[in-house]
Design an enzyme around this catalytic site. Structure first.
Site, PDB file in Angstrom:
ATOM      1  N   ASP A 163      93.468 -49.051 -48.727  1.00 52.80           N
ATOM      2  CA  ASP A 163      92.460 -50.159 -48.107  1.00 52.80           C
ATOM      3  C   ASP A 163      91.498 -50.642 -49.452  1.00 52.80           C
ATOM      4  O   ASP A 163      90.979 -51.804 -49.464  1.00 52.80           O
ATOM      5  CB  ASP A 163      91.351 -49.414 -46.981  1.00 52.80           C
ATOM      6  CG  ASP A 163      92.088 -49.319 -45.675  1.00 52.80           C
ATOM      7  OD1 ASP A 163      93.222 -49.805 -45.697  1.00 52.80           O
ATOM      8  OD2 ASP A 163      91.631 -48.669 -44.880  1.00 52.80           O
TER       9      ASP A 163
ATOM     10  N   ASP B 196     100.584 -55.576 -47.001  1.00 52.70           N
ATOM     11  CA  ASP B 196     100.207 -55.727 -48.194  1.00 52.70           C
ATOM     12  C   ASP B 196     100.591 -57.169 -48.936  1.00 52.70           C
ATOM     13  O   ASP B 196     100.845 -57.309 -50.181  1.00 52.70           O
ATOM     14  CB  ASP B 196     100.948 -54.731 -49.103  1.00 52.70           C
ATOM     15  CG  ASP B 196     102.466 -54.907 -48.952  1.00 52.70           C
ATOM     16  OD1 ASP B 196     102.793 -55.624 -48.297  1.00 52.70           O
ATOM     17  OD2 ASP B 196     102.997 -54.051 -49.591  1.00 52.70           O
TER      18      ASP B 196
ATOM     19  N   ARG C 250      96.453 -65.651 -63.886  1.00 53.27           N
ATOM     20  CA  ARG C 250      95.063 -65.173 -64.004  1.00 53.27           C
ATOM     21  C   ARG C 250      94.769 -64.174 -63.193  1.00 53.27           C
ATOM     22  O   ARG C 250      93.794 -62.942 -63.490  1.00 53.27           O
ATOM     23  CB  ARG C 250      94.191 -66.435 -64.236  1.00 53.27           C
ATOM     24  CG  ARG C 250      94.236 -67.389 -65.287  1.00 53.27           C
ATOM     25  CD  ARG C 250      93.611 -68.442 -65.140  1.00 53.27           C
ATOM     26  NE  ARG C 250      93.585 -69.540 -66.138  1.00 53.27           N
ATOM     27  CZ  ARG C 250      93.312 -70.961 -65.869  1.00 53.27           C
ATOM     28  NH1 ARG C 250      92.885 -71.122 -65.000  1.00 53.27           N
ATOM     29  NH2 ARG C 250      93.777 -71.608 -67.034  1.00 53.27           N
TER      30      ARG C 250
END
Length: 320
Positions: A221, A247, A267
């Site tokens: 988490d 995920d 980025r």
């Protein structure tokens, strides 16, 4: 992004159309006041200017819709509130002036539903200052009437924030606070209907199951929360980061081509140093459905995983 608005998943088009209703209501009220026979020339000119502002504002909002920048929307709500304050000074009858002042409640509802808590508070204060100041400046409206208006404005602000928070919960991921899949799909549908340049990226955490298995779900988490929080500083204005489930995250990048989106996604990967990400990017092509666009991004994601993970792959264009 997380916590940006009370109605986190509300699309810009809904925000613009709601504000257009506000402007239209003010325009109608301005016309009714301008038709009063006992207005002097100065007041009639002020009423005409208010009607012109409302008419132009309504037309512009309905024409541009989801192309209105967020900051401009904030400014337009503030402008409408100031115009209401000026409009309070126009009617000779105090009862009509109070009716004009009630328009400020629309600004409060709009801001409290769509804007951040800080912006909503600022608009509430502006609405109270403009309406109160104008009513008291007239000198023919009782202070108790002004205080009653303030009570209603505050009550509307509180109730609207609570309703907005409740409504947005259905479109937010409970762990990260990010928009969920449904919210992202709604926003993407709005963009592709306008045939705007837009790219979608799917981001999948590499070996996330191993984190849960070895360090526990709390550790997993914490990783998900990092992914939700840390990319903010590198994302361009208008970008929407959402959690698709498990995920996997999705990144919506309006006005960016595929190659430009790849640069932004790299980025994001750099901002999440220590967290492995495999990413697939696809640029929308005119006539393509949302499902097709996401499917191509998903294909690029699997290509990134097949190439060794920790990569960003750009989907190939659809062949005619």
């Amino acid at each position: 992004m997380r916590g940006t608005t009370a109605a986190g998943a509300a699309s810009p088009r809904v925000m613009v159309e709601t504000l257009a209703v506000f402007y239209a209501a003010g325009t109608v009220l301005g016309v009714l006041i301008a038709l009063e026979a006992d207005l002097d020339t100065a007041r009639r000119v002020v009423a005409a200017v208010a009607v012109a502002v409302g008419t132009v504002g309504t037309a512009v909002l309905l024409l541009v819709r989801d192309r209105v920048p967020r900051r401009l929307l904030d400014g337009l709500v503030a402008l409408a509130t100031v115009v209401v304050g000026v409009g309070v000074l126009v009617p000779p009858q105090p009862a009509t002036a109070v009716a004009v002042a009630w328009l400020a409640s629309l600004a409060v509802v709009d801001a409290c539903y769509f804007f951040t808590p800080r912006a909503a508070r600022a608009h509430l204060v502006l609405a109270a200052v403009c309406s109160n100041g104008a009513l008291l400046l007239r000198g023919d409206v009782a202070v108790w009437t002004v205080l009653a208006l303030d009570c209603v404005l505050v009550a509307l602000a509180v109730v609207t924030r609570r309703l907005a928070a409740r409504a947005s919960g259905a479109d937010l991921d409970p762990l990260t606070g990010l928009p969920n899949r449904r919210s992202l799909d709604d926003r993407l549908q709005q963009l592709v209907r306008g045939d705007r340049v837009v790219s979608v990226a799917l981001l999948d955490l590499d070996h996330f199951k191993e984190i849960n298995d070895t360090a526990g779900h709390e550790a997993g988490d914490r990783v998900l929360l990092r992914v939700a929080e840390e990319p903010r500083r590198v994302l361009p204005p208008g970008a929407v980061l959402a959690r698709q489930g498990g995920d996997e995250f999705a990144l919506l990048l309006p006005d960016l081509t595929g190659p430009e989106a790849v640069v932004v996604v790299w980025r994001v990967c750099d901002a999440l140093a220590g967290i492995g990400l495999s990413c697939g990017v696809a640029q929308y092509e005119p006539g393509e459905s949302v499902a097709q666009l996401v499917r191509r991004a998903d294909g690029a994601l699997y290509a990134a995983k097949a190439a060794g993970r920790g990569r960003v792959e750009l989907a190939t264009a659809v062949r005619a």
